[in-house]
Write a protein that holds these residues in place. Structure first.
Motif, PDB file in Angstrom:
ATOM      1  N   LEU A 103      11.973 -80.570 -42.759  1.00 41.85           N
ATOM      2  CA  LEU A 103      13.437 -80.529 -42.785  1.00 41.85           C
ATOM      3  C   LEU A 103      14.010 -81.747 -42.076  1.00 41.85           C
ATOM      4  N   GLU A 107      16.463 -84.500 -43.545  1.00 40.09           N
ATOM      5  CA  GLU A 107      17.757 -84.755 -42.906  1.00 40.09           C
ATOM      6  C   GLU A 107      17.891 -86.243 -42.582  1.00 40.09           C
ATOM      7  N   GLU A 110      18.706 -87.876 -45.783  1.00 38.95           N
ATOM      8  CA  GLU A 110      20.096 -87.607 -46.148  1.00 38.95           C
ATOM      9  C   GLU A 110      20.996 -88.628 -45.463  1.00 38.95           C
TER      10      GLU A 110
ATOM     11  N   ASP B  83      20.923 -87.158 -54.259  1.00 44.45           N
ATOM     12  CA  ASP B  83      21.047 -85.817 -54.823  1.00 44.45           C
ATOM     13  C   ASP B  83      19.705 -85.078 -54.791  1.00 44.45           C
ATOM     14  N   LEU B  86      19.010 -83.986 -51.252  1.00 44.38           N
ATOM     15  CA  LEU B  86      19.817 -82.814 -50.882  1.00 44.38           C
ATOM     16  C   LEU B  86      19.230 -81.544 -51.480  1.00 44.38           C
ATOM     17  N   GLU B  87      18.800 -81.654 -52.729  1.00 49.17           N
ATOM     18  CA  GLU B  87      18.198 -80.497 -53.411  1.00 49.17           C
ATOM     19  C   GLU B  87      16.936 -80.044 -52.665  1.00 49.17           C
ATOM     20  N   GLN B  88      16.109 -81.006 -52.316  1.00 49.39           N
ATOM     21  CA  GLN B  88      14.867 -80.671 -51.620  1.00 49.39           C
ATOM     22  C   GLN B  88      15.142 -80.111 -50.236  1.00 49.39           C
ATOM     23  N   LYS B  89      16.176 -80.643 -49.588  1.00 47.11           N
ATOM     24  CA  LYS B  89      16.542 -80.133 -48.262  1.00 47.11           C
ATOM     25  C   LYS B  89      16.904 -78.653 -48.370  1.00 47.11           C
ATOM     26  N   GLN B  90      17.658 -78.317 -49.401  1.00 48.02           N
ATOM     27  CA  GLN B  90      18.047 -76.916 -49.589  1.00 48.02           C
ATOM     28  C   GLN B  90      16.823 -76.049 -49.852  1.00 48.02           C
ATOM     29  N   ILE B  91      15.876 -76.602 -50.599  1.00 47.71           N
ATOM     30  CA  ILE B  91      14.639 -75.863 -50.880  1.00 47.71           C
ATOM     31  C   ILE B  91      13.879 -75.573 -49.580  1.00 47.71           C
ATOM     32  N   LEU B  93      15.180 -75.323 -46.602  1.00 47.17           N
ATOM     33  CA  LEU B  93      15.949 -74.318 -45.868  1.00 47.17           C
ATOM     34  C   LEU B  93      15.673 -72.924 -46.426  1.00 47.17           C
ATOM     35  N   ASP B  94      15.633 -72.820 -47.746  1.00 51.31           N
ATOM     36  CA  ASP B  94      15.355 -71.526 -48.374  1.00 51.31           C
ATOM     37  C   ASP B  94      13.953 -71.041 -48.016  1.00 51.31           C
TER      38      ASP B  94
END
Lengths: 143, 143
Positions: A103, A107, A110, B83, B86-91, B93-94
DNA sequence: ACTTAACTTAAAGTTAACTTTAACTTATAT
DNA sequence: ATATAAGTTAAAGTTAACTTTAAGTTAAGT
């Protein structure tokens, strides 16, 4: 209350064929049959929830089956099962720690792309991190 | 400073053949060759660290390659790469959230077996949780 | 100089976890 | 009643990600 294989598959977000495969691998002990069809009862969800977790942490099917076999043997295997659970708990903890490191990397990326897009080029941020020859480095720039 | 494929493989805890495979899949752009042999430099570790993260979150090789191809195109793909990140970051987090739920389940099981071992039988704890027919239930007993 | 270890490629092999197929039976809806 | 949907098994097929093999070249140690 009872549930068809499709209903359970939908709850677990898998295909019915996956549940049949799990069953054939010995991962669904004690599931009733009515006219040959699998009928899931409330009691089955207790195990399905654990199975779900074991799958999510990528515990191999062979190892899950070993756990199921121990559970079927009864109280004489309590300690063995306890040990397996502790081992798996540690694996989850390790996985969480690993993902937290990932993460951080995302980050950082990002931030990296935010700055690069602002400037119109990557050159601005390309050398912000001192890249030592290890994969363990932690370089998160503070905003 | 330069590094052989074996040295890098050891740092990443993979086999040299795995790195050759990644290379053949286009996942190791810009790695120098000396007499045909791969020579890793400090600059390569910047990407290796990101690659490491992408592998750890189970990002498929095809998707990683797509990212590499974008990076090779230069500044015109900054937004697309942003983009993707960001998508991977959300993954991630999930995945972390999911693993935390699994951890709770294993912690419950740890408690369950602790009590069962104390009593010498599972019967004592078998029906502690009311098992509703959902896989989303959260039942951690307070110590 | 010579042996051993490490590197190379291309191609074939492996593994785990499904997924599909075929041929069939049973249940549900009109 | 009859069509459609959902269930069944056993066996074969698929997929991703390596991993091994074979046949060779290069480098490092004694």
């Amino acid at each position: 209350m009872t549930y068809s294989i499709k209903e359970v598959a939908d709850m677990m977000n898998v295909e019915p064929s996956t549940l049949r495969y799990y069953d054939s691998m010995g991962l669904l002990p004690g599931v009733k049959r009515v006219n040959g069809r699998r009928v899931f009862e409330d009691k089955d969800f207790k195990w399905l929830r654990v199975l779900n977790c074991m799958k999510k942490i990528n515990m191999p099917i062979d190892k899950i089956r070993a756990y199921v076999k121990l559970a079927e043997k009864g109280d004489s295997t309590l300690q063995e099962r306890f040990d397996m659970i502790l081992e798996q708990k540690q694996i989850v903890l390790d996985q969480i720690a690993e993902l937290k490191d990932c993460l951080k990397e995302f980050e950082y990326k990002e931030w990296y792309y935010t700055e690069a897009i602002k400037a119109g080029t990557e050159k601005v941020v390309e050398n912000v991190t001192t890249c030592s020859p290890t994969l363990e480095v932690d370089t998160i720039p503070k905003k």
